[in-house]
Design an enzyme around this catalytic site. Structure first.
Site, short mmCIF file in Angstrom:
data_model
loop_
_atom_site.label_atom_id
_atom_site.label_comp_id
_atom_site.label_asym_id
_atom_site.label_seq_id
_atom_site.Cartn_x
_atom_site.Cartn_y
_atom_site.Cartn_z
N GLY A 28 0.87 -1.25 0.06
CA GLY A 28 -0.12 0.10 -0.07
C GLY A 28 0.76 1.30 -0.15
O GLY A 28 2.01 1.42 0.70
N ASN A 101 -6.59 -5.13 6.76
CA ASN A 101 -6.26 -5.53 5.19
C ASN A 101 -7.60 -6.43 4.66
O ASN A 101 -7.78 -7.55 5.35
CB ASN A 101 -5.07 -6.57 5.24
CG ASN A 101 -4.77 -7.13 3.70
OD1 ASN A 101 -4.28 -7.80 3.82
ND2 ASN A 101 -5.14 -6.34 3.03
N TYR A 257 1.42 -11.56 -7.53
CA TYR A 257 1.77 -10.43 -7.54
C TYR A 257 1.67 -9.42 -6.19
O TYR A 257 3.20 -9.04 -6.01
CB TYR A 257 0.68 -9.41 -8.27
CG TYR A 257 0.85 -7.86 -8.27
CD1 TYR A 257 1.82 -7.24 -8.86
CD2 TYR A 257 0.04 -7.17 -7.52
CE1 TYR A 257 2.09 -5.89 -8.63
CE2 TYR A 257 0.02 -5.84 -7.38
CZ TYR A 257 1.23 -5.19 -7.88
OH TYR A 257 1.38 -3.90 -7.94
N ASP A 365 5.25 -11.17 -17.89
CA ASP A 365 4.87 -10.44 -16.67
C ASP A 365 4.02 -11.56 -15.83
O ASP A 365 3.64 -12.58 -16.12
CB ASP A 365 3.99 -9.28 -16.96
CG ASP A 365 3.94 -8.35 -16.01
OD1 ASP A 365 4.54 -8.55 -14.93
OD2 ASP A 365 3.58 -6.99 -16.37
N ASP A 366 4.00 -10.93 -14.63
CA ASP A 366 3.11 -11.76 -13.62
C ASP A 366 1.73 -12.09 -13.83
O ASP A 366 1.19 -12.85 -13.95
CB ASP A 366 3.24 -11.61 -12.13
CG ASP A 366 3.26 -10.14 -11.88
OD1 ASP A 366 4.02 -9.15 -12.02
OD2 ASP A 366 1.87 -9.77 -11.89
O1 LIG Z 1 -2.19 -4.95 -16.71
P1 LIG Z 1 -1.81 -3.89 -15.57
O2 LIG Z 1 -2.93 -3.22 -15.06
O3 LIG Z 1 -0.55 -3.13 -15.96
O4 LIG Z 1 -1.41 -4.61 -14.46
C1 LIG Z 1 -0.50 -5.68 -14.36
C2 LIG Z 1 1.00 -5.11 -13.93
O5 LIG Z 1 1.11 -4.25 -12.81
C3 LIG Z 1 1.80 -4.76 -11.86
O6 LIG Z 1 3.10 -4.06 -11.88
P2 LIG Z 1 3.53 -2.95 -10.70
O7 LIG Z 1 4.09 -1.95 -11.53
O8 LIG Z 1 2.12 -2.46 -10.00
O9 LIG Z 1 4.40 -3.59 -9.64
P3 LIG Z 1 5.77 -4.23 -9.88
O10 LIG Z 1 6.95 -3.29 -9.82
O11 LIG Z 1 5.84 -5.01 -8.39
O12 LIG Z 1 5.79 -5.39 -10.76
C4 LIG Z 1 1.98 -6.43 -12.30
O13 LIG Z 1 3.20 -6.79 -11.98
C5 LIG Z 1 2.11 -5.99 -13.56
O14 LIG Z 1 3.44 -5.74 -14.40
N1 LIG Z 2 -6.37 -3.11 0.45
C1 LIG Z 2 -6.93 -2.91 1.45
O1 LIG Z 2 -6.74 -3.82 2.37
C2 LIG Z 2 -7.82 -1.92 2.05
C3 LIG Z 2 -8.50 -2.02 3.24
C4 LIG Z 2 -9.62 -1.11 3.52
N2 LIG Z 2 -10.59 -1.75 2.69
C5 LIG Z 2 -9.67 0.21 2.68
O2 LIG Z 2 -9.91 0.73 1.79
O3 LIG Z 2 -8.84 1.05 3.53
MG LIG Z 3 4.64 -5.29 -12.67
#
Ligand SMILES: O=P(O)(O)OC[C@H]1O[C@H](OP(=O)(O)OP(=O)(O)O)[C@H](O)[C@@H]1O
Ligand SMILES: NC(=O)CC[C@H](N)C(=O)O
Ligand SMILES: [Mg+2]
Length: 513
Positions: A28, A101, A257, A365-366
């Site tokens: 977060g 969470n 992820y 990608d993941d």
């Molecule tokens: O299709 P999208 O909507 O783009 O979402 C998927 C992407 O977002 C995340 O990366 P992110 O940049 O959040 O974090 P990371 O650096 O841990 O990979 C995830 O690892 C993918 O790369």
């Molecule tokens: N991602 C979360 O765990 C969010 C917790 C809570 N629902 C908030 O919006 O603050």
């Molecule tokens: Mg990523």
């Protein structure tokens, strides 16, 4: 996905909470907060921003006490304004602070019940404040001037009966200690750690075990689904199963992820699960394209690195870090708006031209969620002179909203929703696209712990383990939280909401918020 932590120590825990939150920052990035308890009083600091920006020396000096909790927020309900930063506080009974969470799926009904029947006021749009009030009300009903563990467990039992959704929580009760609980499906992770000192045992409870390593705590075990935990201010630990019918179905997207690879969740090493994802995906590629012409495998940093490496090795193809990540840009997927996400991908990732030029590249990608990342990276790869650009996703196609703590509220925003794999491939501009099969993803996680036999895979299947999520709920969620409606709501966050945070803060804090 938020990150939560609670510590019962033998001396001030503020610095340890800070360090733990820093280790959970990937869960977060919107807001952070700490509440500690000392001599019958809470001290609190919370605000929007990263951990390193929210806490200053003057706050740490105020955050004294040997018990405390912390939170890093990624909003899934209400706005991302400072008033919804956690932990939340209620003064009655006893004085309780809590960090959550997850995401509740019957928030509106409980809110109404809290107001009409329990005569409780909830001041924000946060589901977490609703959850805290249910717990507080149920604890109050025990009718004790001095609560005991049994009373706290009774309150948690009632919470499980009233509340639906995903929730892992840590909380403080003034003068008594720290409590924690996990929803009956164990959707969100929660682990307990212990450290022995000359003064006695110290305990930590957190979203991920990675928070323990840096502080020298040893992972004891996961909080079981439905289980309640109570640790007195003096450090006496008690636990009890508080759910009528607990059944573990952890969120598999943690393994894809959210979680850090160096965490162990429900006995499963996230790192090893990702290695197995890469191996299984490579086996699928070898089955479907035995004569493939891939020259090089390039992961999209950060989260796909582990799976990418294993995939390349199993394929017998070169693995190269062809994309360099700017370490000062955070995770893009958990950013609040599409514009910000799009801009950040460009700022975050830059190609090394020579790894692409003239080559048939397999990008890994993941996951592909909205398609923001892959669309732009494929374009970058082509601009850098790649001959062919293939794309592999270590997770299956994400087609359905998440309702348990990941902010994917709108099916329409998911690139694979209502599209075939071929259509997604065309949409993202790849020459070929391969997704992991769901059975393989599940096996990649389940092979890490034979006792975990089912997972929450709703984003891939549309089947929600809590059984209460219907199309009407999903439609309401979409209307309330799609990117457009969130953007218009965020505009209304003004000084007024800043003032709300001051309700529970002292002068120093209000000025800092
Ligand atoms: O299709 P999208 O909507 O783009 O979402 C998927 C992407 O977002 C995340 O990366 P992110 O940049 O959040 O974090 P990371 O650096 O841990 O990979 C995830 O690892 C993918 O790369
Ligand atoms: N991602 C979360 O765990 C969010 C917790 C809570 N629902 C908030 O919006 O603050
Ligand atoms: Mg990523």
């Amino acid at each position: 996905m938020c990150g939560i932590v609670g510590i019962v120590g033998k001396s001030d825990v503020n610095l340890q909470l800070y360090d733990a939150l820093t280790m959970l920052q990937h869960r977060g990035q919107d807001a952070a907060g700490i509440v500690t308890c000392h001599q019958g009083k809470f001290a609190q600091q919370k605000a929007n921003g990263l951990v390193r920006d929210v806490f200053r020396t003057r706050h740490m000096q105020r955050l004294i006490g040997n018990v405390g909790i912390g939170h890093v927020r990624y909003p899934t309900a209400g706005s991302s304004g400072p008033a919804l930063a956690q932990p939340f506080y209620v003064n009655s009974p006893y004085g309780i602070a809590m960090a959550h969470n997850g995401n509740l799926t019957n928030t509106d009904a409980i809110r109404e019940h809290l107001y009409r029947t329990d005569l409780r006021h909830v001041n924000t749009d946060s589901d977490s404040e609703v959850l805290l009030n249910v717990f507080a009300h149920e604890l109050q009903r025990q009718g004790k001037l001095e609560p005991e563990a049994e009373d706290i467990f009774n309150a948690i039992k009632s919470v499980h009966r009233r509340v639906r959704g995903g929730y892992a929580c840590v909380g403080l009760i003034v003068n008594y200690g720290l409590f924690a609980f996990r929803d009956p499906h164990g959707i969100r992770p929660l682990v307990i750690g212990k450290r022995s000192t000359e003064k006695g045992d110290e305990y930590i409870i957190a979203s991920e075990s990675v928070a323990f390593d840096v502080l020298g705590f040893k992972l004891i075990r996961d909080v079981a689904p439905g289980e309640g935990v109570f640790i007195t201010t003096e450090g006496e630990l008690q636990t009890m199963q508080c759910a009528d019918d607990p059944s573990l179905s952890p969120c598999i997207f943690e393994h894809v992820y959210f979680a850090r690879p160096d965490s162990i969740i429900d006995g499963i090493s996230v790192y090893k699960a990702r290695l197995r994802q890469g191996e299984k995906l490579a086996e699928k590629i070898l089955r479907e394209r035995p004569d493939h012409d891939i020259d090089v495998v390039i992961p999209i940093p950060d989260s796909s690195r582990v799976a990418g490496q294993a995939l390349a090795q199993t394929l017998g193809v070169k693995f190269r870090e062809g994309l360099v990540k700017n370490r000062y840009i955070g995770r893009t997927f958990i950013m609040p708006g599409q514009q910000q996400r799009k801009k950040s991908v460009r700022q975050k990732l830059n190609p090394i031209g020579l790894e692409f030029s003239g080559k048939n590249v397999l990008l890994v990608d993941d996951s592909i969620v909205r398609g923001t990342t892959c669309e732009q990276i494929i374009e970058m790869a082509r601009d850098a002179g790649a001959a062919k650009v293939y794309f592999a996703s270590a997770a299956p196609a994400v087609k359905y909203p998440n309702v348990y703590g990941i902010d994917m509220p709108s099916a329409k925003e998911l690139i694979a929703h209502g599209r075939t794999d071929e259509e997604v491939c065309k949409e993202i501009g790849a020459d070929w696209l391969v997704y992991q099969d769901l059975d393989d993803l599940i096996a990649a996680s389940a092979e890490g712990n034979v006792d975990v036999t089912q997972f929450d895979c709703a984003v891939f299947t549309g089947e929600y383990v809590t059984g209460d999520v219907d199309q009407a709920y999903l439609d309401e969620l979409d209307a309330a939280r799609n990117d457009k409606s969130k953007a218009s709501k965020e505009k209304t966050i003004d000084q007024g909401e800043n003032a709300v945070i001051g309700l529970h803060n002292d002068g120093d804090n209000a000025e800092a918020g």
